[in-house]
Design a protein around this motif. Structure first.
Motif, PDB file in Angstrom:
ATOM      1  N   ARG A 167       0.842  -1.187   0.000  1.00  0.00           N
ATOM      2  CA  ARG A 167       0.000   0.000   0.000  1.00  0.00           C
ATOM      3  C   ARG A 167       0.884   1.247   0.000  1.00  0.00           C
ATOM      4  NH1 ARG A 167      -4.807   0.798   4.379  1.00  0.00           N
ATOM      5  NH2 ARG A 167      -4.737  -1.472   4.202  1.00  0.00           N
ATOM      6  N   PRO A 168       0.538   2.274  -0.764  1.00  0.00           N
ATOM      7  CA  PRO A 168       1.367   3.476  -0.825  1.00  0.00           C
ATOM      8  C   PRO A 168       1.718   4.003   0.569  1.00  0.00           C
ATOM      9  CG  PRO A 168      -0.306   3.599  -2.506  1.00  0.00           C
ATOM     10  CD  PRO A 168      -0.611   2.362  -1.701  1.00  0.00           C
ATOM     11  N   GLY A 169       2.987   4.291   0.767  1.00  0.00           N
ATOM     12  CA  GLY A 169       3.464   4.824   2.044  1.00  0.00           C
ATOM     13  C   GLY A 169       4.031   3.776   2.979  1.00  0.00           C
ATOM     14  N   ALA A 170       3.685   2.504   2.764  1.00  0.00           N
ATOM     15  CA  ALA A 170       4.122   1.455   3.692  1.00  0.00           C
ATOM     16  C   ALA A 170       5.635   1.308   3.701  1.00  0.00           C
ATOM     17  CB  ALA A 170       3.464   0.123   3.326  1.00  0.00           C
ATOM     18  N   LEU A 171       6.266   1.342   2.541  1.00  0.00           N
ATOM     19  CA  LEU A 171       7.717   1.168   2.502  1.00  0.00           C
ATOM     20  C   LEU A 171       8.462   2.437   2.898  1.00  0.00           C
ATOM     21  CD1 LEU A 171       8.467  -1.215  -0.486  1.00  0.00           C
ATOM     22  CD2 LEU A 171       7.819  -1.696   1.868  1.00  0.00           C
ATOM     23  N   THR A 172       7.826   3.571   2.726  1.00  0.00           N
ATOM     24  CA  THR A 172       8.441   4.818   3.190  1.00  0.00           C
ATOM     25  C   THR A 172       8.612   4.782   4.708  1.00  0.00           C
ATOM     26  OG1 THR A 172       7.484   6.055   1.354  1.00  0.00           O
ATOM     27  CG2 THR A 172       8.179   7.324   3.283  1.00  0.00           C
ATOM     28  N   LYS A 173       7.625   4.226   5.404  1.00  0.00           N
ATOM     29  CA  LYS A 173       7.716   4.104   6.856  1.00  0.00           C
ATOM     30  C   LYS A 173       8.871   3.191   7.270  1.00  0.00           C
ATOM     31  CE  LYS A 173       2.758   4.870   7.617  1.00  0.00           C
ATOM     32  NZ  LYS A 173       1.475   4.250   8.061  1.00  0.00           N
TER      33      LYS A 173
END
Length: 404
Positions: free
Chosen positions: A99-105
């Protein structure tokens, strides 16, 4: 003389699960890329829990992950994250479908990784993309197929639409990803820089509309596609028909082919009203009924096919899986491949359709066992034997029993 595959020397990190992402990276592997499948400890890719199972191995996973190497990391442990980032620094492509943002976290977003690797091509696949009001919503191929308008055109008018039963949204998005990644790699040759690719299952399904959307706009919003079962009223005759012992499809929507079909079925089919596409479409119910009556009146599918083939009318039987895997055309094209699996022995799976004139795209290895290539990949990243042993003992590197 056999030449290297087109993507020979390209390293891909496959940080994906289930289908769209794994299919994309499997395709890159078939083109010669070194694809490293990164998974979490114990469970791995959720596709490993998807049937059909034999001896604890998922055929679903085997099909979409052949030709890859396997690395299983605990990213919650700093040493695991360090190894992952070291791998990303030496990669050409990073594919993910979270989901968008999951890997940024996690510190593994595009902006994070491109700092140390400006040439990285980073491909993100999600249900709705990284922008727009639905971007934070999860979804599967079924969701995209439903809201895209595709399912609304399927089935009988008084029934809920049938499932497509083949993962159109996932596979189509995966193939768009193959094209986009290769285009980005080609662009990198000139610019020296990679880029972020944002692919949405919903976008890909909407882009597949070949008729309904333009019909809607060109009619000023007056014409909406309707369910017509196995018929295609806007392209008469183009559909499926029942014979005494099975089903067949006939494609006789253009004038010269319709004339040949009319000659085969005879009777009212030669009526002047049916000589043009517009005339056949205006009278589609009558035309389809004539063809249906002819088909069911023959001795069976083979008899129908023989007559249509003789008249050069495009047609085909509706084949079942047991017929497909024995089809001489499929066998001649190498579309079934046999592999030696370390647990299952000989396995036969569908191949990919890529054919190059001077190189062999046959997958070099089956899908990896969970953590099968941990030590091999760590050594390539300059980890010493003691470090690898310590990470293995501490669960930073994990492998299923058959891979140990």
């Amino acid at each position: 003389m056999t030449q290297p595959l087109p993507l020979d020397g390209i390293r891909v990190i496959d940080f994906t699960h289930f289908l769209a992402g794994p299919h994309l990276s499997r395709s890159l592997a078939a083109m010669g890329a070194d694809v490293i499948k990164v998974e979490r400890p114990k469970g791995g890719d959720a596709g490993r829990q998807h049937p059909y199972f034999k001896d604890g191995q998922s055929g679903y996973f085997l099909q979409q992950n052949m030709g890859k190497r396997g690395l299983c990391l605990n990213l919650k442990e700093q040493r695991g994250m360090d190894l992952m980032k070291r791998l990303a620094q030496k990669a050409d492509v990073f594919v993910e479908n979270f989901r968008p943002g999951a890997l940024t976290k996690l510190g593994l977003g595009y902006a994070d990784l491109v700092k140390d690797n400006p040439g990285l091509v980073y491909c993100s696949i999600s249900a709705f993309g990284h922008t727009g009001p639905k971007s934070d919503q999860p979804g599967f191929g079924l969701i995209a197929e439903a809201i895209s308008g595709a399912m609304a055109q399927l089935g009988e008018p008084d029934q809920a639409p049938p499932l497509m039963r083949m993962p159109i949204a996932d596979m189509y998005t995966g193939m768009h990803g193959v094209a986009a990644v290769n285009a980005a790699l080609l662009g990198r040759v000139k610019s020296g820089k990679g880029r972020h690719i944002d692919l949405a299952l919903y976008d890909c399904m909407v882009s597949m509309h070949d008729y309904a959307v333009q019909q809607y706009f060109l009619s000023g919003g007056k014409v909406m596609p309707k369910k017509h079962g196995s018929r295609q009223p806007e392209s008469t005759v183009y559909g499926a028909f029942r014979a005494k012992d099975g089903d067949l499809v006939i494609a006789a929507q253009v004038d010269n082919v319709w004339a040949r079909l009319a000659n085969v079925i005879g009777g009212k089919a030669e009526d002047e009203r049916f000589r043009t596409p517009a005339g056949r479409n205006d009278n589609h119910a009558e035309v389809y009924t004539m063809v249906e009556d002819w088909a069911i009146g023959q001795d069976g599918v083979a008899h129908c096919i023989a007559q249509l083939d003789a008249a050069q009318v495009p047609c085909a039987p509706v084949q079942t899986v047991d017929q497909i895997v024995r089809d001489p055309q499929i066998l001649a094209r190498g579309m079934l491949i046999e592999q030696d699996h370390p647990v299952l022995g000989k396995v036969t799976l569908p191949n990919l359709p890529f054919r190059f004139s001077d190189c062999d795209t046959t997958p070099k290895c089956p899908a990896p066992l969970l953590g099968q290539h941990n030590a091999e990949i760590a050594r390539e990243l300059d980890y010493g034997a003691a470090e690898i042993a310590a990470m293995t003992d501490d669960g930073v590197l994990y492998a299923e029993e058959a891979a140990r």
